[in-house]
Every structure is written in C-alpha cells, then in structure tokens.
Design an enzyme around this catalytic site. Structure first.
Site, PDB file in Angstrom:
ATOM      1  N   SER A   1      -7.056   6.506  -8.913  1.00 27.09           N
ATOM      2  CA  SER A   1      -5.735   7.057  -9.249  1.00 27.09           C
ATOM      3  C   SER A   1      -4.675   5.964  -9.216  1.00 27.09           C
ATOM      4  CB  SER A   1      -5.344   8.150  -8.255  1.00 27.09           C
ATOM      5  OG  SER A   1      -6.256   9.215  -8.366  1.00 27.09           O
TER       6      SER A   1
ATOM      7  N   GLU B   1       0.282   4.169  -6.558  1.00 28.57           N
ATOM      8  CA  GLU B   1      -0.656   3.981  -5.448  1.00 28.57           C
ATOM      9  C   GLU B   1      -1.307   2.601  -5.618  1.00 28.57           C
ATOM     10  OE1 GLU B   1      -3.308   7.298  -4.816  1.00 28.57           O
ATOM     11  OE2 GLU B   1      -4.912   5.935  -4.205  1.00 28.57           O
TER      12      GLU B   1
END
Ligand SMILES: Cc1cc2nc3c(=O)[nH]c(=O)nc-3n(C[C@H](O)[C@H](O)[C@H](O)COP(=O)(O)OP(=O)(O)OC[C@H]3O[C@@H](n4cnc5c(N)ncnc54)[C@H](O)[C@@H]3O)c2cc1C
EC number: 1.3.1.98
Length: 338
Positions: free
Chosen positions: A259, A331
């Site tokens: 992600s 992230e």
C-alpha cells in the site's frame, strides 16, 4: 575503507521490493550490533548521513542517491534466542519468520505475520498490521540505538512507552535504530522447540533474496508446506487464507511496496476504494502503473524509475484532494534524491 560489511557503488535496486534504485556510494550490511556501531562510527567520521532500513518493502530508493549518504541494511541482523529476561529477536529477522516459529511452537499469535513482507525492526518502527492484528500486540520491549547518543549505547523501551497507534510510533519521530526486541510468547518451552524446528526447516528449504517478492512468496509458502508434510499435518487455514487474500490482490507478482497510502479513517473508506472511485486503477506513467487489482498499490511493470512512481503518487494525491478535499498521507518512504 577496510570494513568488509561496507560496500561501495552497491545497487540499491537489489535491496528494495520495488527493484528500483541507483548506485549507493556507501552501503553497509552489518551482521552484529558491534558491526552496526562501527558503521555508525565510520559514518560520523566521514560526515555521512545514515539511512537505515530492513527488507526495503516500504521504501522507494532514488535513481541517483546522494553521495554523502550511507545506506545501512539491517536484514543481516537475524539472530534469535531465549535468555533469562525473554525472547530476543534481532531487527533484521523477517516478520514472516515469526509466523513459522509460532506455527512450530503451537500458537496462532503470529499468524498475521505470514507473508507480511519486511523485518521485525521495521514492523516495530511503523506498527505493521494485517487486518486487526499489529506488531505492538506481540512486542514486549524494543532495543534501539539513539543516533544522538555519542556512544551509540543500546537502550530499551517497553511497548507501553512506544506511543503506538495506527501505523505510528515513537520511533517514527526519532533518529533511533531498532536493533532487536523481546517479543511475547505464551509458552517458552514450546518456543524453544519451535525455534529449533524453524532452524531445521531453514536447512531444508532453499533461501533466496527476500527483497524479490516472488522469492519471498515461494520461500515462506515452501517453509509452511514443508513443516506440514514433515508433521503429517495441513497448512493451517489462517495461512491458507493469507495466501488466498494476498494472491487475489497479486501482491507478489510485480515489484511493489504494498500500500502506498495510509487509510484516512476520518474519510471512512480505505484508500484502495477511494482510488477506485476515481477510476484510477491501471493508470500508467513510464514503467509504473497503479495496480489493476488494488487501487492503493503502484507497481513497477519492469523498468520503472523512481520518478515514475513519484509521478503517480503525486497524481493520486492531487486527484483525491480535488475530488474529496483531503491529501492522502504516504505510507511509502520516499528517499530523497541527489
Ligand atoms: C506486497 C506487499 C504487501 C504488504 N502488506 C502489508 C500489510 O499487510 N501490512 C503492513 O503493515 N505493511 C505491508 N507492507 C509494507 C511492509 O511490509 C511494511 O511496511 C514493513 O514493515 C516494511 O519492512 P521492511 O523491513 O521492508 O522496511 P523498509 O522498507 O526497509 O523500511 C521502512 C521504514 O522503516 C524504517 N526502518 C526499517 N528498519 C528499521 C529499524 N530496524 N529501526 C528503525 N527504523 C527502521 C526505515 O528507515 C524506513 O523508514 C507490504 C509490502 C508489500 C511489498
């Protein structure tokens, strides 16, 4: 430079699951805490900026790294033992290894780490999670070196002091290198046997660079299957469901870092869904594309440059901001270029 564990002109692409990155003037891969300390002293003496990392499964390295940086891979620090105070695991131990030790010692506490790319140190750093389980659930005490300590002494911090929340911790706000940890385990006798059993499996199953995702997948599924065959047992359902879940999202088919963005819980929908609403799956730039199977993954289609990934990251941020009035937080750690 006479230290065997410091290389010059090392290809960073071999250290990242994106398989992207140029040549680092300095790259160190210490195998002990003493070697790490000596790398830090070398960096201080040469006025190099250290960048420390694990398996490179959450990092985008630049195509042209800065020459005054020393890249420190911690993935060779992978020792584990039980002592009088607890179960110690070094920072470079792959998190997936914990799931095997759990399997071989009769607890499901570490099942969430199966096929979770990355090292224990990085998991502690960013509180890696899989659905409702996260690293802070299994951490007792972390061991770290504070780069601002002139003696580079190893210090400890209990999990209660680590300020954990969703993909956040005290480590993310400090220049601390995690070197290992005491982890929780419900049964230390079984744990001892489990560690020995996984050491035996390591001798049987061929190991290859886990920063290459298909290798990582093959190695850990083979370890679980070999354990099952040797014990005339089935691979546990919890492991099978991870294989099914990650397989259906093609996690290990293309170089990626999983992600790219953290979920924005205030918005109320995971980032994959947010990107889907904008019909951005499959968007291509250079050698990179937003995955066709998961809106929150940007993959290297084979010859992507760091710039291609950064372009798509910025495109998603801009589009989400225009459509939904928030800028998603990355992230993925993007390392600065020259
Ligand atoms: C296919 C795929 C699926 C993924 N799925 C998930 C998932 O389900 N859940 C999840 O949480 N993540 C997931 N990730 C991301 C990745 O697994 C985690 O971010 C993992 O914690 C990264 O570990 P690493 O060793 O590769 O860290 P790296 O990428 O090497 O480093 C990441 C960051 O951690 C810091 N760091 C690394 N080691 C240390 C240390 N010892 N001390 C201090 N700081 C350190 C680095 O400086 C860097 O800022 C996925 C990645 C991939 C490729």
């Amino acid at each position: 430079m006479n230290k065997q564990f410091i290389q010059s002109n090392a290809d960073l692409s071999a250290y990242s699951t994106y398989e992207i990155g140029g040549k680092a003037k300095y790259l160190a891969a210490p195998t002990t805490i003493e070697e790490l300390t000596s790398v830090l002293e070398f960096a201080k003496e040469k006025e190099l900026k250290p960048f420390w990392f694990g398996m490179g499964s959450n990092i985008l390295f630049p195509d042209e790294p800065k020459e005054d940086m020393i890249f420190i891979s911690l993935k060779e620090l992978k020792e584990t033992h039980i002592d009088e105070k607890g179960w110690f695991v070094s920072a470079g131990m792959p998190m997936s290894h914990l799931s095997l030790i759990g399997l071989a010692s009769g607890t499901a506490d570490f099942d969430f780490c199966f096929l979770l790319p990355g090292t224990v140190g990085a998991g502690i750093y960013m509180n890696a999670k899989y659905y409702n389980r996260q690293i802070c659930d299994i951490l007792d005490t972390a061991f770290y070196i504070d780069l601002n300590d002139p003696e580079f002494k190893v210090q400890t911090i209990h999990v209660d002091g680590c300020g954990y929340s969703y993909k956040n911790s005290i480590f993310m706000n400090n220049d601390w290198i995690i070197v290992g940890a005491y982890l929780k385990h419900p049964d230390f006798n079984a744990l001892e046997q489990g560690i020995r059993e996984v050491e035996r499996l390591e001798q049987v199953v061929e190991y290859r660079n886990p920063s290459v995702l298909p290798n990582f997948y093959k190695y850990y599924t083979a370890m679980a299957e070999t354990w099952a065959q040797d014990h005339e047992a089935e691979v546990p359902e919890s492991f099978k469901s991870v294989i099914q879940d990650r397989g259906s999202k093609f996690h290990f088919d293309y170089p990626s870092c999983g992600s790219v963005f953290k979920n924005n819980y205030d918005f109320g929908e995971p980032m994959g869904k947010v990107v889907d609403r904008l019909n951005m799956r499959g968007t291509v730039h250079g050698g990179a594309s937003i995955s066709s199977w998961h809106g929150n993954m940007i993959v290297n289609q084979g010859n992507a440059k760091a710039e291609d990934i950064v372009h798509l990251v910025e495109q998603v941020k801009k589009s989400v901001n225009e459509a939904f009035d928030f800028i998603p937080e990355e992230e993925l750690i993007i390392v600065e270029k020259k």
